[in-house]
Every structure is written in C-alpha cells, then in structure tokens.
Design a protein around this motif. Structure first.
Motif, PDB file in Angstrom:
ATOM      1  N   LEU A   5      30.428  20.222  10.525  1.00 31.44           N
ATOM      2  CA  LEU A   5      30.642  20.459  11.947  1.00 31.44           C
ATOM      3  C   LEU A   5      29.630  19.680  12.793  1.00 31.44           C
ATOM      4  O   LEU A   5      29.999  19.041  13.782  1.00 31.44           O
ATOM      5  N   SER A   6      28.381  19.715  12.373  1.00 29.16           N
ATOM      6  CA  SER A   6      27.336  19.001  13.110  1.00 29.16           C
ATOM      7  C   SER A   6      27.684  17.520  13.220  1.00 29.16           C
ATOM      8  O   SER A   6      27.554  16.900  14.268  1.00 29.16           O
ATOM      9  N   LEU A 297      24.196  22.152  16.547  1.00 28.83           N
ATOM     10  CA  LEU A 297      24.189  21.007  17.456  1.00 28.83           C
ATOM     11  C   LEU A 297      23.029  20.055  17.183  1.00 28.83           C
ATOM     12  O   LEU A 297      22.711  19.215  18.013  1.00 28.83           O
ATOM     13  N   ASP A 298      22.390  20.205  16.010  1.00 27.16           N
ATOM     14  CA  ASP A 298      21.270  19.334  15.656  1.00 27.16           C
ATOM     15  C   ASP A 298      20.124  19.420  16.645  1.00 27.16           C
ATOM     16  O   ASP A 298      19.431  18.445  16.899  1.00 27.16           O
ATOM     17  N   GLY A 357      16.360  17.028  16.585  1.00 27.94           N
ATOM     18  CA  GLY A 357      16.666  15.606  16.473  1.00 27.94           C
ATOM     19  C   GLY A 357      16.672  15.066  15.051  1.00 27.94           C
ATOM     20  O   GLY A 357      17.123  13.962  14.798  1.00 27.94           O
ATOM     21  N   MET A 358      16.162  15.847  14.105  1.00 30.95           N
ATOM     22  CA  MET A 358      16.065  15.334  12.738  1.00 30.95           C
ATOM     23  C   MET A 358      17.404  15.369  12.009  1.00 30.95           C
ATOM     24  O   MET A 358      17.611  14.605  11.082  1.00 30.95           O
ATOM     25  N   LEU A 362      18.670  12.581   9.565  1.00 32.16           N
ATOM     26  CA  LEU A 362      18.850  12.879   8.143  1.00 32.16           C
ATOM     27  C   LEU A 362      20.168  12.322   7.633  1.00 32.16           C
ATOM     28  O   LEU A 362      20.254  11.816   6.526  1.00 32.16           O
ATOM     29  N   ARG A 363      21.203  12.451   8.492  1.00 30.84           N
ATOM     30  CA  ARG A 363      22.516  11.966   8.068  1.00 30.84           C
ATOM     31  C   ARG A 363      22.489  10.458   7.858  1.00 30.84           C
ATOM     32  O   ARG A 363      23.141   9.928   6.972  1.00 30.84           O
TER      33      ARG A 363
END
Ligand SMILES: Nc1nc2c(ncn2[C@@H]2O[C@H](COP(=O)(O)OP(=O)(O)OP(=O)(O)O)[C@@H](O)[C@H]2O)c(=O)[nH]1
Ligand SMILES: [Mg+2]
Length: 467
Positions: A5-6, A297-298, A357-358, A362-363
C-alpha cells in the motif's frame, strides 16, 4: 506491514508533483490510484468508496496554504482520513479499577489467541505493572492448556490450573475466585477456537460472557490479519452474538496488504486495540491509528521508535557508556553493546521504516541484507578479540590480526576494514563529546562542527547503502 500500500500510495501522489494547487482535474488520477491501491490491499469496497469520497471532498475544499505544495497537502489529508478510518485514538483497556478485571480472549482456530494471551500478560505486567493470572479455558483442544502454561512459565506469570472437565464458564468463574484470593488485578481467559463459526462455539462463548458480565469484562477477538475481509466478516458475526470490546490483529508481520486493519473498525464499529507482530512474546504493539497512518504514508513513526528504545535500552549500560565517553574513551566493547541494543529494536529495515522519509528510500535500496550481514560479521570479529584488544584496538597488528581473522572465519582484509571503521567511529564519538561540552572542532559534517569538504562526510557505515 502495509508494504504494498505504501508503495502504491507513493506512486499515486506523484501525479500531484509540480502542480500549483489541488483541482478537480488534477486530483482525479491520484484518487483513482488510491482507490485501486486500497482495493488491491483487500479493503472492503464500501469502505474504499466512502474513504475516497471523503478525501476528495476535503481536498477540494482545502484552502491553498502558502509554502505547502499540493502533494504535501494531500498526504496530510490522507493521514487524517486514514486515522479516522482506523478509529481515532486508542482508548485504554477497561482494567484500571479495584478488584479483578477479566479479559476474555476469543476467536477462530489458529488465529493466535493463546499466543496473544501470553503476550498481553507480559505487556500488562511490564507496562502497567499489573499482577496477572493466565487462565486456560480451551476444553476443546486439551493440548491448549499445556501450551498456555508453558508460555506462562516462560514469561514468569502465574496461571490457573483449570479442570478441563468443567465447562469453560465454570472455569472462568473459578479462576475469578482464585484471582481474588491471590490478590491478582487481571485475569486473562484463553478460550477455544473452531475452524469455522459454529453454534457450539458461539453458545459456549456466550455462556462465558454471560456469567462474566457482572465483572464488566473486556472481550477481545483475535483475528489473523492475513485473512483480510474474512477476518472482518468473522468479527461482524462474533460481535453480533457476543458483544466484543476490541479486536486484536495478529500476524501483522506477515501481512503486506493491510485490508483487515483498514476495514474492520469501520465495518464492525469495534476498535482495534493491539497488533501482534511476530511469534515472540514481546512482539505486541498497542494500536494507534494515527501512528499506523503515518507508517502507511511513509511518514515514519518516531514516537513508537522512542518507546521501543526506552524498552530495550539498559539504563545502567548507557550510563557507563556515557561515563567512558566523558573520559574521551570509546572502546570496542561499548560499540558491541550499542549494536546489541540496536538489534533488540528489530531488523534494520523495521527500524528505518519508523524514521520519517526512510520508507521510500528503503524501497529504492531494496535489500538491506548486505548491511545486516556486515553487522553480523563485525560481531563475530569482535568476539574473536581478547579483552585487552577490545579495550585498545590499536594493539591489533600482524599476528594478532591473523589470529582474529582465523578465529572469526574472516579475512585479514575484513578485520582491517572493521578496525578502520571503528577508528572513524572513535573519532566521531570524541568529536561529539567535545561538541557537547561546547568546544570545537566537532563532528565533521554536522552544523556547529568544523566542516570538512562538502559531501565527503561519511557515517560509520559509509554511505554505500544510502546513496
Ligand atoms: N508470525 C506470527 N505468528 C503468530 C502470531 N501470533 C501467533 N502466531 C502463530 O500462529 C500459530 C497459532 O497460534 P495460537 O496462539 O496457538 O492460536 P490459537 O488461536 O490459540 O489456536 P487454537 O487454540 O488452536 O484455536 C502459532 O504457530 C503461533 O506461533 C504473530 O503475531 N505473528
Ligand atoms: Mg489456543
């Protein structure tokens, strides 16, 4: 947790980048993608429809705020709507009263009831300083009693030695009486499950809830998050027959979609109280809708990260370390202790996700296992060093270096590499202490410190994983 989802939300928000303001025409693509993302996450379709409409309405009615771009504004709206969807603030369990407060744990077969009962006992003892009694009341699957008693012994919580020939309702009453005598604050009753909802199970649970009604119990249903909408339907049926006071979503660690978490409160009206995030007894978190929205939402979840840190950081160790640092000393042992504390917080990716913000970063990096492997290697190298060497790493040369490499199954080069990194860390720590005392030169790359060439400053790990 919510990984898919993110990622999809992030790509949906890209449509708003570079736009002057949110308008009917430019928000459409974003909303369409948000909708698809939610449906793919197995969120109930009615919930999706309501949610998207609410977001649209708020977004179009929103005034343009100077300095805030439409993308940021939209993320804020999504955050607020997701929070509302998942149930606003977490309200505490009804257990802070005189006498014995019962918590009845219910749910279908294999959802994680027994595991959760153990986790909850540990949580209430450690966080709320409650004296807990664990009560096996699963007369359907006799091995369940041993399972709960083993858990109770492992975490050092008292249990009730139920007579499985008795009906669950009578076990519950007997346990309440026993808890009263033993001066317990809380009784956690682990009930039986069945493969599907069946009359016998519901009748049995109804009996338990009826006899316990006078004690005003919490009735918590455990549902496997991975089962998505099935979990929502089961919760609906349970709630219709025995009034639930809360839901626990288990196995959130294995659920990448998040459909149950996002629909269950809206559909049933019952709030989610806890999420279970692993098989270990400590893997339980209170459910905070706003924090969960931030994770989706990261936006990170610094509050939970700090709370976790408070749990795992040994104050005595930290104090000793500070004393050493004040003397200008940072040893390999101090470093080993720091690594130990960090790994208690969880895997590197789970920690990083809690930092704002990480998640997105990370993705892009994808696999963090090289960094985790490096940490493991460092630990093995350190454990092959003598006490003397750990106290003064500069002793490690020639023969000592070869011995450590051999002992740790690494190469001379890898040991040298570790020592180099450690010496950088030592310098950084020294600089930091001077800075805290108000003196120059400070840490390279940080404001207030003496600046080295721009962009050259590297953290202890080097920047190769975070480019
Ligand atoms: N990964 C993961 N596994 C879990 C979690 N909670 C429970 N499990 C596992 O799920 C399985 C079933 O858990 P139980 O606690 O025995 O489930 P139950 O609802 O008591 O099952 P019955 O008593 O048979 O109805 C066990 O293997 C647990 O280790 C969780 O949060 N994450
Ligand atoms: Mg069980």
């Amino acid at each position: 947790m919510f990984d898919n989802l993110s990622e999809k939300f992030d790509s949906a928000f890209k449509h708003l980048r570079g736009k002057g303001k949110i308008s009917e025409s430019n928000i459409d693509d974003t909303l369409k993608e948000v909708k698809t993302a939610l449906l793919e996450a197995d969120v109930n379709f009615k919930v999706v429809k309501n949610f998207v409409n609410a977001v649209k309405e708020t977004a179009l009615g929103e005034k343009v705020i100077a300095g805030v771009n439409p993308g940021e504004q939209f993320v804020k709206i999504m955050h607020d709507e997701l929070t509302t969807l998942m149930g606003d603030e977490n309200n505490d369990l009804n257990i802070n009263r005189p006498g014995v407060s019962p918590i009845i744990v219910v749910g279908l077969n294999g959802q994680g009831k027994t595991t959760f009962s153990g986790k909850l006992a540990l949580f209430l003892r450690n966080k709320k300083e409650k004296d807990v009694l664990l009560v096996p009341a699963d007369t359907f699957r006799p091995a369940a009693k041993d399972q709960l008693i083993t858990l109770a012994k492992n975490i050092g919580v008292d249990y009730f030695d139920s007579d499985l020939k008795m009906a669950p309702k009578d076990i519950a009453l007997a346990a309440m009486a026993d808890a009263e005598i033993r001066g317990k604050n809380i009784v956690i009753i682990d009930t039986a499950g069945r493969l599907h909802i069946d009359e016998q199970l519901m009748a049995e649970l109804k009996e338990v809830c009826d006899v316990m009604a006078k004690f005003n119990p919490e009735v918590l249903m455990v549902a496997d998050a991975m089962t998505g909408q099935e979990a929502v339907n089961v919760a609906k049926t349970f709630h219709a027959q025995i009034e639930l006071t809360g839901i626990v979503l288990s196995k959130m660690d294995s659920d990448a979609r998040g459909g149950a978490a996002l629909s269950i409160k809206h559909v049933t009206g019952v709030p989610i109280r806890f999420v279970s995030v692993g098989e270990k007894m400590k893997d339980l978190e209170l459910f905070h809708p706003d924090r969960m929205a931030k994770r989706i939402l990261d936006m990170g979840d610094v509050v939970s990260l700090v709370e976790k840190a408070e749990d795992v950081i040994d104050e005595k160790q930290a104090e000793n370390m500070m004393k050493n640092l004040e003397k200008g000393k940072f040893t390999v042992d101090d470093f080993m202790q720091q690594m130990g504390m960090i790994s208690k917080l969880g895997s590197m990716s789970s920690i990083l996700k809690m930092i704002p913000g990480m998640g997105g970063m990370l993705r892009q990096v994808g696999d963090l296992s090289p960094a985790e492997d490096e940490m493991k290697r460092m630990k093995i190298i350190i454990s092959s060093m003598t006490k003397q060497e750990r106290n003064d790493y500069k002793l490690v040369k020639a023969r000592r270096l070869e011995r450590i490499a051999r002992g740790s199954g690494t190469t001379n080069h890898q040991v040298t590499d570790f020592l180099k990194k450690f010496s950088q860390m030592e310098k950084m720590m020294g600089g930091m202490m001077q800075m805290m005392k108000g003196g120059a030169p400070g840490m390279p790359g940080l404001p207030g410190g003496k600046q080295k060439k721009k962009g050259k400053s590297k953290g202890p790990w080097g920047n190769k994983y975070f480019k």
